[in-house]
Design an enzyme around this catalytic site. Structure first.
Site, PDB file in Angstrom:
ATOM      1  N   ARG A  69       0.728  -1.076  -0.003  1.00 20.10           N
ATOM      2  CA  ARG A  69      -0.067   0.042   0.047  1.00 20.10           C
ATOM      3  C   ARG A  69       0.754   1.387   0.030  1.00 20.10           C
ATOM      4  O   ARG A  69       0.708   2.363  -0.711  1.00 20.10           O
ATOM      5  CB  ARG A  69      -0.932   0.132   1.253  1.00 20.10           C
ATOM      6  CG  ARG A  69      -2.201  -0.638   1.121  1.00 20.10           C
ATOM      7  CD  ARG A  69      -2.522  -0.977   2.273  1.00 20.10           C
ATOM      8  NE  ARG A  69      -1.630  -2.201   3.111  1.00 20.10           N
ATOM      9  CZ  ARG A  69      -1.996  -3.214   2.454  1.00 20.10           C
ATOM     10  NH1 ARG A  69      -2.832  -3.849   1.600  1.00 20.10           N
ATOM     11  NH2 ARG A  69      -0.770  -4.377   2.676  1.00 20.10           N
ATOM     12  N   THR A  70       1.665   1.253   0.892  1.00 22.68           N
ATOM     13  CA  THR A  70       2.311   2.543   1.141  1.00 22.68           C
ATOM     14  C   THR A  70       3.261   3.017  -0.070  1.00 22.68           C
ATOM     15  O   THR A  70       3.268   4.115  -0.616  1.00 22.68           O
ATOM     16  CB  THR A  70       3.371   2.558   2.491  1.00 22.68           C
ATOM     17  OG1 THR A  70       2.418   2.151   3.460  1.00 22.68           O
ATOM     18  CG2 THR A  70       3.755   4.014   2.874  1.00 22.68           C
ATOM     19  N   LYS A  82      25.775  -3.389   0.211  1.00 30.36           N
ATOM     20  CA  LYS A  82      27.112  -3.212   0.074  1.00 30.36           C
ATOM     21  C   LYS A  82      27.898  -2.488   1.461  1.00 30.36           C
ATOM     22  O   LYS A  82      29.032  -2.185   1.645  1.00 30.36           O
ATOM     23  CB  LYS A  82      27.618  -2.588  -1.144  1.00 30.36           C
ATOM     24  CG  LYS A  82      27.322  -2.979  -2.444  1.00 30.36           C
ATOM     25  CD  LYS A  82      27.929  -2.280  -3.496  1.00 30.36           C
ATOM     26  CE  LYS A  82      27.044  -2.516  -4.790  1.00 30.36           C
ATOM     27  NZ  LYS A  82      27.120  -1.264  -5.595  1.00 30.36           N
ATOM     28  N   ARG A 141      10.895   3.874   3.775  1.00 23.95           N
ATOM     29  CA  ARG A 141      10.669   2.902   4.993  1.00 23.95           C
ATOM     30  C   ARG A 141      11.737   2.071   5.256  1.00 23.95           C
ATOM     31  O   ARG A 141      12.499   1.802   4.635  1.00 23.95           O
ATOM     32  CB  ARG A 141       9.346   1.897   4.344  1.00 23.95           C
ATOM     33  CG  ARG A 141       9.053   0.937   5.318  1.00 23.95           C
ATOM     34  CD  ARG A 141       8.021  -0.065   4.998  1.00 23.95           C
ATOM     35  NE  ARG A 141       6.741   0.563   5.098  1.00 23.95           N
ATOM     36  CZ  ARG A 141       5.802   0.083   5.091  1.00 23.95           C
ATOM     37  NH1 ARG A 141       5.634  -0.964   4.751  1.00 23.95           N
ATOM     38  NH2 ARG A 141       4.524   0.887   5.267  1.00 23.95           N
ATOM     39  N   HIS A 156       4.258   5.766  11.633  1.00 22.60           N
ATOM     40  CA  HIS A 156       3.783   5.464  10.415  1.00 22.60           C
ATOM     41  C   HIS A 156       2.860   6.670  10.093  1.00 22.60           C
ATOM     42  O   HIS A 156       1.829   6.736   9.754  1.00 22.60           O
ATOM     43  CB  HIS A 156       3.233   4.138  10.161  1.00 22.60           C
ATOM     44  CG  HIS A 156       2.974   3.742   8.785  1.00 22.60           C
ATOM     45  ND1 HIS A 156       3.082   4.523   7.544  1.00 22.60           N
ATOM     46  CD2 HIS A 156       2.742   2.505   8.190  1.00 22.60           C
ATOM     47  CE1 HIS A 156       2.933   3.961   6.653  1.00 22.60           C
ATOM     48  NE2 HIS A 156       2.561   2.734   6.986  1.00 22.60           N
TER      49      HIS A 156
HETATM   50  N1   CP Z   1      -0.351  -0.068   5.801  1.00 22.75           N
HETATM   51  C1   CP Z   1       0.742  -0.379   5.305  1.00 22.75           C
HETATM   52  O1   CP Z   1       1.815   0.333   5.882  1.00 22.75           O
HETATM   53  O2   CP Z   1       0.662  -1.075   4.437  1.00 22.75           O
HETATM   54  P1   CP Z   1       2.066  -1.804   3.555  1.00 22.75           P
HETATM   55  O3   CP Z   1       2.964  -2.311   4.409  1.00 22.75           O
HETATM   56  O4   CP Z   1       1.625  -2.669   2.685  1.00 22.75           O
HETATM   57  O5   CP Z   1       2.733  -0.419   2.973  1.00 22.75           O
END
Ligand code: CP
Length: 304
Positions: free
Chosen positions: A51-52, A80, A101, A129
């Site tokens: 999603r993100t 590396k 992320r 998040h």
């Molecule tokens: N909700 C969420 O962060 O989903 P993903 O891990 O698929 O990005």
């Protein structure tokens, strides 16, 4: 130059402005179709995501910009031994904005400190998040029309569930919020998050019993037990099915309950619940794209 590493980096007024812009994008997508023409987003994902990452990328394409995507740490020079700081300096030469992320808490903050373009935390370990919280807030805004005086149940892995930590911070700004923190003993919310609720003068209860509190809830936010944060598989297997929401368990719930989940879902919500009009988790997915569009416009100074 602004980065967003924590939902606390945005004031309540700014969050509400982002919601207003997202609502306008939903109503008038054509108005925004070229706003980011000539701009590039780099998505640096050192941990899996569906999603993100894809919603950030869809968001930038829908704003008329382009995307540079790194979806696998193993195929980058991190494998590396390149540091997050050096990676951020390098990507700043190619992109106008970065979404990162990382499995390590604080890595996006290190990136923001070293980058010369805005960095957005797209999830760091079990910490934060913030853009999932923006998706959650737009969902609550659209479903309930307000944030005040809601009883919000958060259920599942409240220890490692980073989306819960950010959402509690955002909702604690509003008056009359009651939190019901539902988890097994081993997955209770960290003390620093509880302290944030207390500092705001709000009420919370901690319980293992979802059914006892079901009739009181306005929002039920289910979460996955975060397998990737466990040190041993035995504990994960013991805890993973602590809560499974089914139509039967919703029998005593309010008729206007809003059922949320940041997804991915494993087993916490039975697929039979998907047909329930109170299920909002796929709406959250779509809302996330609009809020990420609005956030990128803000950080790129293109809001107007
Ligand atoms: N909700 C969420 O962060 O989903 P993903 O891990 O698929 O990005």
């Amino acid at each position: 130059m602004r980065s967003v590493i924590d939902i606390k980096d945005l004031s309540t007024q700014e969050i509400e402005q982002i919601i207003t812009v997202a609502e306008d994008i939903i109503k008038n997508p054509d108005k925004y179709a070229h706003k980011c023409s000539g701009k590039k987003l780099a998505t640096l994902f050192f941990e899996p995501s569906t999603r993100t990452r894809l919603s950030f990328e869809a968001a930038m394409y829908e704003l008329g910009g382009n995307v540079l995507s790194m979806s696998d740490a193993g195929s980058s020079s991190a494998s590396k031994g390149e540091s997050v700081a050096d990676t951020a300096k390098v990507i700043s030469c190619y992109a106008d904005i970065i979404a990162m992320r990382h499995p390590k808490e604080g890595a996006p903050l290190v990136a923001a400190t070293n980058a010369s373009v805005p960095v957005i935390n797209a999830g760091d370990g079990g910490h934060n998040h913030p853009t999932q919280t923006l998706a959650d807030l737009l969902t609550i805004h659209r479903e309930k029309g307000h944030f005040d005086n809601l009883t919000v149940g958060l259920c599942g892995d409240l220890k490692f569930g980073r989306t819960v930590h950010s959402l509690i911070n955002a909702l604690s700004r509003y008056k009359g919020i009651n939190f019901v923190l539902i988890s097994p003993e081993e997955l209770k919310i960290p003390s620093y998050v509880k302290n944030e609720i207390k500092k705001c003068g709000l009420e919370y209860v901690q319980t293992k019993d979802l059914l006892e509190y079901m009739p009181k809830l306005d929002i039920l936010y289910m979460t996955r037990v975060q397998k990737e944060r466990f040190f041993n598989e035995e504990d994960y297997l013991r805890l993973k099915d602590s809560y499974i929401l089914t139509p039967e368990k919703l029998a005593t719930a309010k008729s206007d309950l809003c059922i949320m989940h940041p997804l991915p879902r494993v087993n916490e919500i039975s697929v039979a619940v998907d047909k329930d009009p109170r299920a909002c988790y796929f709406k959250q997915v779509l809302n996330g794209k609009f809020m990420r569009m609005a956030l990128m416009l803000k950080l790129l100074g293109l809001e107007d």
